[in-house]
Design a protein around this motif. Structure first.
Motif, mmCIF file in Angstrom:
data_model
loop_
_atom_site.group_PDB
_atom_site.id
_atom_site.type_symbol
_atom_site.label_atom_id
_atom_site.label_comp_id
_atom_site.label_asym_id
_atom_site.label_seq_id
_atom_site.Cartn_x
_atom_site.Cartn_y
_atom_site.Cartn_z
ATOM 1 N N GLU A 76 84.740 28.427 64.406
ATOM 2 C CA GLU A 76 84.581 29.427 63.361
ATOM 3 C C GLU A 76 83.598 30.501 63.836
ATOM 4 N N VAL A 77 83.887 31.734 63.479
ATOM 5 C CA VAL A 77 82.978 32.842 63.759
ATOM 6 C C VAL A 77 82.542 33.390 62.404
ATOM 7 N N ALA A 78 81.210 33.365 62.158
ATOM 8 C CA ALA A 78 80.727 33.772 60.844
ATOM 9 C C ALA A 78 79.356 34.435 60.966
ATOM 10 N N ILE A 79 79.081 35.300 60.015
ATOM 11 C CA ILE A 79 77.747 35.908 59.877
ATOM 12 C C ILE A 79 77.022 35.102 58.808
ATOM 13 N N GLU A 80 75.980 34.395 59.205
ATOM 14 C CA GLU A 80 75.261 33.510 58.295
ATOM 15 C C GLU A 80 74.089 34.253 57.647
ATOM 16 N N TYR A 81 74.392 34.986 56.577
ATOM 17 C CA TYR A 81 73.362 35.793 55.921
ATOM 18 C C TYR A 81 72.415 34.946 55.076
ATOM 19 N N GLY A 82 72.792 33.746 54.723
ATOM 20 C CA GLY A 82 71.907 32.859 53.969
ATOM 21 C C GLY A 82 70.708 32.419 54.802
ATOM 22 N N VAL A 83 70.951 32.121 56.077
ATOM 23 C CA VAL A 83 69.873 31.753 56.989
ATOM 24 C C VAL A 83 68.950 32.951 57.191
ATOM 25 N N LEU A 84 69.545 34.153 57.274
ATOM 26 C CA LEU A 84 68.744 35.374 57.396
ATOM 27 C C LEU A 84 67.847 35.551 56.181
ATOM 28 N N PHE A 85 68.381 35.270 54.993
ATOM 29 C CA PHE A 85 67.592 35.384 53.769
ATOM 30 C C PHE A 85 66.402 34.425 53.794
ATOM 31 N N GLU A 86 66.651 33.175 54.189
ATOM 32 C CA GLU A 86 65.554 32.198 54.265
ATOM 33 C C GLU A 86 64.517 32.598 55.316
ATOM 34 N N THR A 87 64.969 33.107 56.444
ATOM 35 C CA THR A 87 64.048 33.552 57.494
ATOM 36 C C THR A 87 63.231 34.736 57.017
ATOM 37 N N PHE A 88 63.848 35.644 56.297
ATOM 38 C CA PHE A 88 63.128 36.791 55.742
ATOM 39 C C PHE A 88 62.085 36.319 54.730
ATOM 40 N N LEU A 89 62.435 35.328 53.927
ATOM 41 C CA LEU A 89 61.478 34.766 52.975
ATOM 42 C C LEU A 89 60.314 34.108 53.723
ATOM 43 N N ASP A 90 60.604 33.409 54.817
ATOM 44 C CA ASP A 90 59.549 32.851 55.679
ATOM 45 C C ASP A 90 58.603 33.960 56.129
ATOM 46 N N PHE A 91 59.193 35.048 56.621
ATOM 47 C CA PHE A 91 58.401 36.172 57.120
ATOM 48 C C PHE A 91 57.495 36.746 56.026
ATOM 49 N N LEU A 92 58.026 36.919 54.827
ATOM 50 C CA LEU A 92 57.220 37.456 53.728
ATOM 51 C C LEU A 92 56.056 36.528 53.376
ATOM 52 N N ILE A 93 56.316 35.235 53.359
ATOM 53 C CA ILE A 93 55.251 34.281 53.032
ATOM 54 C C ILE A 93 54.181 34.275 54.122
ATOM 55 N N VAL A 94 54.604 34.279 55.384
ATOM 56 C CA VAL A 94 53.640 34.317 56.488
ATOM 57 C C VAL A 94 52.828 35.602 56.424
ATOM 58 N N GLY A 95 53.492 36.723 56.220
ATOM 59 C CA GLY A 95 52.799 38.011 56.138
ATOM 60 C C GLY A 95 51.786 38.043 55.010
ATOM 61 N N LEU A 96 52.176 37.550 53.832
ATOM 62 C CA LEU A 96 51.268 37.527 52.691
ATOM 63 C C LEU A 96 50.086 36.599 52.949
ATOM 64 N N THR A 97 50.355 35.441 53.524
ATOM 65 C CA THR A 97 49.287 34.483 53.810
ATOM 66 C C THR A 97 48.305 35.037 54.836
ATOM 67 N N VAL A 98 48.818 35.620 55.904
ATOM 68 C CA VAL A 98 47.939 36.204 56.924
ATOM 69 C C VAL A 98 47.123 37.342 56.326
ATOM 70 N N PHE A 99 47.749 38.172 55.496
ATOM 71 C CA PHE A 99 47.028 39.262 54.837
ATOM 72 C C PHE A 99 45.875 38.717 53.998
ATOM 73 N N LEU A 100 46.138 37.683 53.217
ATOM 74 C CA LEU A 100 45.082 37.119 52.360
ATOM 75 C C LEU A 100 43.960 36.486 53.183
ATOM 76 N N VAL A 101 44.310 35.804 54.276
ATOM 77 C CA VAL A 101 43.288 35.193 55.131
ATOM 78 C C VAL A 101 42.429 36.273 55.784
ATOM 79 N N VAL A 102 43.068 37.308 56.329
ATOM 80 C CA VAL A 102 42.317 38.395 56.975
ATOM 81 C C VAL A 102 41.450 39.124 55.957
ATOM 82 N N LYS A 103 41.986 39.343 54.783
ATOM 83 C CA LYS A 103 41.207 40.012 53.735
ATOM 84 C C LYS A 103 39.971 39.182 53.374
ATOM 85 N N GLY A 104 40.137 37.881 53.237
ATOM 86 C CA GLY A 104 39.002 37.007 52.939
ATOM 87 C C GLY A 104 37.988 36.979 54.067
ATOM 88 N N MET A 105 38.473 36.908 55.306
ATOM 89 C CA MET A 105 37.569 36.906 56.461
ATOM 90 C C MET A 105 36.795 38.221 56.552
#
Length: 147
Positions: A76-105
């Motif tokens: 099968e050949v498919a574009i798996e946009y669901g995995v992309l959505f989860e990866t993007f959500l990972d990125f947003l959480i990491v970005g927000l967490t790093v921002f909060l840690v740096v802001k606190g530091m």
């Protein structure tokens, strides 16, 4: 020989150890974020969307083909946009967490570097620079009065 000497200085100064520690903590942090997205955020999101599993979402370009025995002949050949959505959500959480840690530091560092703040112990170099600045200002005031 010069290259080895430079590498030795780099490793001894602590930069390599700082980098290694950062990579190890980053890898562990990645596992935490992965579990947080897959086991904490995605189930309620799936529940709100009536049981939709985002990881299975894909746009099929070509269906898989099996022969009469049920063996796969064409993948099968498919574009798996669901995995992309989860990866993007990972990125947003990491970005927000790093921002909060740096802001606190940064907040803690600013408090520590403020020589007037007696709650947090000011590093000696900042304290000395602060005293030096005060002495220079005092000397400039005296010089202006004499002129």
């Amino acid at each position: 020989m010069k290259f080895l000497k430079e590498f030795k200085e780099f490793a001894i100064k602590g930069n390599m150890m700082d980098m290694a520690i950062g990579i190890i903590i980053g890898a562990a942090f990645n596992k935490v974020i992965d579990v947080m997205v897959k086991k904490v955020f995605m189930p309620p999101l799936s529940l709100m969307t009536d049981g939709l599993n985002y990881q299975d979402k894909k746009y099929v370009l070509r269906e898989a083909v099996t022969d009469v025995n049920g063996e796969l002949t064409v993948n099968e050949v498919a574009i798996e946009y669901g995995v992309l959505f989860e990866t993007f959500l990972d990125f947003l959480i990491v970005g927000l967490t790093v921002f909060l840690v740096v802001k606190g530091m940064n907040r803690l560092r600013n408090k520590a570097q403020d020589p007037k703040n007696k709650v947090v112990a000011t590093p000696k170099d900042i304290e000395l620079l602060s005293k030096l600045t005060e002495l220079i200002e005092e000397q400039n005031t005296l010089l202006k009065q004499k002129a």
